[in-house]
Write a protein that holds these residues in place. Structure first.
Motif, mmCIF file in Angstrom:
data_model
loop_
_atom_site.group_PDB
_atom_site.id
_atom_site.type_symbol
_atom_site.label_atom_id
_atom_site.label_comp_id
_atom_site.label_asym_id
_atom_site.label_seq_id
_atom_site.Cartn_x
_atom_site.Cartn_y
_atom_site.Cartn_z
ATOM 1 N N LEU A 1 0.846 -1.187 0.000
ATOM 2 C CA LEU A 1 0.000 0.000 0.000
ATOM 3 C C LEU A 1 0.885 1.241 0.000
ATOM 4 O O LEU A 1 1.832 1.317 0.784
ATOM 5 N N SER A 2 0.578 2.207 -0.849
ATOM 6 C CA SER A 2 1.365 3.434 -0.880
ATOM 7 C C SER A 2 0.550 4.578 -1.455
ATOM 8 O O SER A 2 -0.349 4.371 -2.279
ATOM 9 N N THR A 3 0.879 5.789 -1.028
ATOM 10 C CA THR A 3 0.269 6.962 -1.642
ATOM 11 C C THR A 3 0.930 7.249 -2.983
ATOM 12 O O THR A 3 0.364 7.923 -3.825
ATOM 13 N N TRP A 4 2.127 6.719 -3.182
ATOM 14 C CA TRP A 4 2.910 6.955 -4.401
ATOM 15 C C TRP A 4 2.608 5.926 -5.478
ATOM 16 O O TRP A 4 2.292 4.779 -5.179
ATOM 17 N N ASP A 5 2.777 6.343 -6.727
ATOM 18 C CA ASP A 5 2.649 5.406 -7.845
ATOM 19 C C ASP A 5 3.885 5.487 -8.741
ATOM 20 O O ASP A 5 3.797 5.314 -9.950
ATOM 21 N N HIS A 6 5.031 5.735 -8.120
ATOM 22 C CA HIS A 6 6.270 5.860 -8.884
ATOM 23 C C HIS A 6 6.623 4.507 -9.506
ATOM 24 O O HIS A 6 6.670 3.491 -8.805
ATOM 25 N N PRO A 7 6.862 4.452 -10.812
ATOM 26 C CA PRO A 7 7.154 3.185 -11.492
ATOM 27 C C PRO A 7 8.309 2.388 -10.867
ATOM 28 O O PRO A 7 8.245 1.162 -10.806
ATOM 29 N N ALA A 8 9.338 3.065 -10.385
ATOM 30 C CA ALA A 8 10.472 2.345 -9.778
ATOM 31 C C ALA A 8 10.047 1.640 -8.491
ATOM 32 O O ALA A 8 10.491 0.521 -8.220
ATOM 33 N N ASP A 9 9.186 2.277 -7.692
ATOM 34 C CA ASP A 9 8.683 1.643 -6.463
ATOM 35 C C ASP A 9 7.819 0.433 -6.787
ATOM 36 O O ASP A 9 7.904 -0.612 -6.137
ATOM 37 N N ILE A 10 6.981 0.579 -7.799
ATOM 38 C CA ILE A 10 6.096 -0.524 -8.209
ATOM 39 C C ILE A 10 6.936 -1.697 -8.716
ATOM 40 O O ILE A 10 6.718 -2.850 -8.338
#
Length: 166
Positions: free
Chosen positions: A102-111
């Motif tokens: 779960l994250s507020t971010w949708d940064h491709p590297a994090d995904i």
């Protein structure tokens, strides 16, 4: 640690509640998650922990039964969600438990990093309660679909933007 039960419209004998372990450091987000499960009518027993170390300690506590699914906030104190995920997936006794980041971010590297570390889904936290309810319904639909189909990369990222698709 707090626990909550969300009753379903069906009697408990008809539908066994899903055991959920939620690692989330924000108590308001914990309550929102539990309320959204209730609104989505997902029969569940939720146990919450506030950081990645508490998550691992709870999972390794032999007096506790394993959850059916784990939801892990990416950004937590003490031990972050990605580090906790990495340790879970390296542990022979825990790696088979489905994990949702779960994250507020949708940064491709994090995904991509979460996918590489073995998470089953990556969910971007929505901005509204109703969107959270819809997201949880989709997560549980995808979770059971993935159990039948195996990992499907195009189903890995779920957000408010794509909750109505497919």
């Amino acid at each position: 640690m707090i626990s909550a039960e969300n009753p379903d419209a069906e009697s408990p004998k008809e539908k066994e509640p899903i055991k959920i372990l939620l690692a989330e450091d924000d108590t308001e987000d914990q309550e929102l998650f539990i309320d959204a499960l209730d609104e989505a009518q997902i029969a569940s027993e939720v146990t919450t922990v506030e950081n990645g170390q508490e998550l691992l300690d709870t999972l390794r506590d032999e007096s506790q039964s394993d959850p059916d699914i784990i939801f892990i906030d990416v950004n937590m104190p003490v031990k972050g969600g990605k580090k906790a995920l990495e340790e879970i997936k390296k542990d022979d006794d825990l790696r088979g438990i489905p994990t949702v980041m779960l994250s507020t971010w949708d940064h491709p590297a994090d995904i991509e990093d979460a996918f590489a570390k073995g998470a089953d889904l990556y969910v971007q936290k929505p901005n509204s309660f109703n969107a959270f309810v819809l997201l949880l319904k989709k997560v549980f639909l995808l979770h059971w679909a993935k159990a039948l189909l195996g990992p499907v990369r195009n189903l890995f990222f779920v957000s408010e933007k794509n909750v109505g698709k497919g």
